[in-house]
Write an enzyme that holds these catalytic residues in place. Sequence first.
Site, mmCIF file in Angstrom:
data_model
loop_
_atom_site.group_PDB
_atom_site.id
_atom_site.type_symbol
_atom_site.label_atom_id
_atom_site.label_comp_id
_atom_site.label_asym_id
_atom_site.label_seq_id
_atom_site.Cartn_x
_atom_site.Cartn_y
_atom_site.Cartn_z
ATOM 1 N N HIS A 82 48.388 4.292 -21.132
ATOM 2 C CA HIS A 82 48.148 4.627 -19.729
ATOM 3 C C HIS A 82 46.674 4.930 -19.550
ATOM 4 O O HIS A 82 46.075 5.654 -20.343
ATOM 5 C CB HIS A 82 48.976 5.844 -19.310
ATOM 6 C CG HIS A 82 48.659 6.309 -17.917
ATOM 7 N ND1 HIS A 82 49.226 5.733 -16.802
ATOM 8 C CD2 HIS A 82 47.809 7.268 -17.464
ATOM 9 C CE1 HIS A 82 48.758 6.326 -15.722
ATOM 10 N NE2 HIS A 82 47.895 7.252 -16.089
ATOM 11 N N ASP A 161 57.800 13.866 -9.338
ATOM 12 C CA ASP A 161 56.389 13.477 -9.331
ATOM 13 C C ASP A 161 56.031 12.753 -8.039
ATOM 14 O O ASP A 161 54.958 12.994 -7.472
ATOM 15 C CB ASP A 161 56.072 12.590 -10.533
ATOM 16 C CG ASP A 161 54.615 12.165 -10.539
ATOM 17 O OD1 ASP A 161 53.756 13.046 -10.673
ATOM 18 O OD2 ASP A 161 54.334 10.962 -10.370
ATOM 19 N N ARG A 168 50.333 16.745 -3.043
ATOM 20 C CA ARG A 168 49.020 17.049 -3.613
ATOM 21 C C ARG A 168 47.929 16.294 -2.880
ATOM 22 O O ARG A 168 46.829 16.808 -2.659
ATOM 23 C CB ARG A 168 48.988 16.682 -5.098
ATOM 24 C CG ARG A 168 49.731 17.668 -5.992
ATOM 25 C CD ARG A 168 49.949 17.087 -7.376
ATOM 26 N NE ARG A 168 48.708 16.709 -8.026
ATOM 27 C CZ ARG A 168 48.607 15.811 -8.987
ATOM 28 N NH1 ARG A 168 49.688 15.154 -9.401
ATOM 29 N NH2 ARG A 168 47.444 15.536 -9.540
ATOM 30 N N SER A 183 52.049 15.069 -14.346
ATOM 31 C CA SER A 183 52.372 13.859 -13.581
ATOM 32 C C SER A 183 52.365 12.632 -14.480
ATOM 33 O O SER A 183 53.320 11.847 -14.512
ATOM 34 C CB SER A 183 51.368 13.688 -12.435
ATOM 35 O OG SER A 183 51.537 12.444 -11.788
ATOM 36 N N LYS A 187 56.021 10.709 -16.272
ATOM 37 C CA LYS A 187 56.359 9.298 -16.000
ATOM 38 C C LYS A 187 56.463 8.504 -17.298
ATOM 39 O O LYS A 187 57.362 7.681 -17.467
ATOM 40 C CB LYS A 187 55.316 8.671 -15.069
ATOM 41 C CG LYS A 187 55.394 9.146 -13.626
ATOM 42 C CD LYS A 187 54.614 8.253 -12.690
ATOM 43 C CE LYS A 187 53.121 8.326 -12.881
ATOM 44 N NZ LYS A 187 52.507 9.532 -12.298
#
Length: 433
Positions: A82, A161, A168, A183, A187
């Site tokens: 990621h 999330d 947010r 977050s 995921k």
Amino acid sequence: MRMVDIIEKKKHGEELTKEEIHQVIAGFVSGDVPEYQMSAFMMVIYFKGMTPHEIANLTLEMIHSGDTLDLGKIEGIKVDKHSTGGVGDKTSLAVGPMVAACGVPVAKMSGRGLGHTGGTLDKLESIPGLAISVSEDQFVNQVNTIKLAIVGQTKELDPADKKMYALRDVTGTVDSIPLIASSIMSKKIAAGADAILLDVKYGDGAFMKNVDDARVLAKTMIEIGKHLGRDTRATISNMNQPLGNAIGNSLEVIEAINTLNGQGPEDFTELCFEEGETMLLMAKAAKTREEAHAMLKDAIDSKRALRTFKEMVEAQGGDGSYVEHPEKFPRARFVTEIDSPETGYVKNLEALNLGLVSMKLGGGRRKVDDAIDHQVGLVLHKKVGDPVHEGDSLASVYSNVPLSDALKQDVLDAYAFSKEPVEKPKLIEETLG
């Protein structure tokens, strides 16, 4: 305990229990905790922070707020990566096939982009026919067969999330390290990865503006991974200038294909090898970085990595001939050269400004429901440290309407020059974990 009492407790810097965090997240997802109280809760976290135990428990509650994906039917150690995002970041499109071609399963669920860059899925959809939505069975079978799938989420993963991020975004709490870390990690873990490599970027074109904050975020996510039994590592990389030369969806896919052919830009290729080596080590497919590097180089030299990407494209309904012949990608109607106004060396190149130019051309989204123009973007010919002569092309801008003078000036303003030689910047700060 009442929600207001939990907010008060955190406001005074006390550590929340697992049960209290569960109450907050479960209540917010069900609608029992209203948005105004959740906003207050996240603002308290923004100012007071969270302990490692609190962050791990928050992540765990977010994971279990919805479905989780069981990838037990996929053979071997499943490795996912990621990136925290940046300008010209198409790394998954190259490193995924490189690692898969070495026999390691890469089961990746990606997202769409919002802001100045398209996401991995937007870039893939530049390829005609390619579907990013597949069934769970197809996902598992594809990874078992060709070792690679890059798709959108197939289940209602991590609804907490989704709701928290939307809140947010409008309450000024996006740049909270505990909230960012939970977050991202919730995921990734909900999507079933055994091992997770994070590319945490810092600089002008990244979310974290300096290396120290990037390091704190990386260490926080590594700690979450350890707490939840996932091998988690992080590469910290520089995003003070764009990664590679291409910015824009189909242009970045072409650059990824060129890299799989061994003809990628030097900085982008360096990052692909660094991250690919780490992924092979995490999957226990190699014992040393040197061995992993040799495996990745062979995957490129033998064209196995390119063939793996083509097989993935075709398995998801895409036209594989575009991988073999990237010149088939439709080009934008107009290509405008931005010429250097002086002779010297490129001293600075503002990644964010160039990303915003691509977005204004249609390559990114201002709003979630904006359509993406896959053809537009920029290809850079000069980057930091490069010598340049007056009149040299700094960049080619691809657009489907004539390029405005304002956007031409935006590209020029992203460049700064020096009469003295400039050292090329260091791309990779370190790999942690």
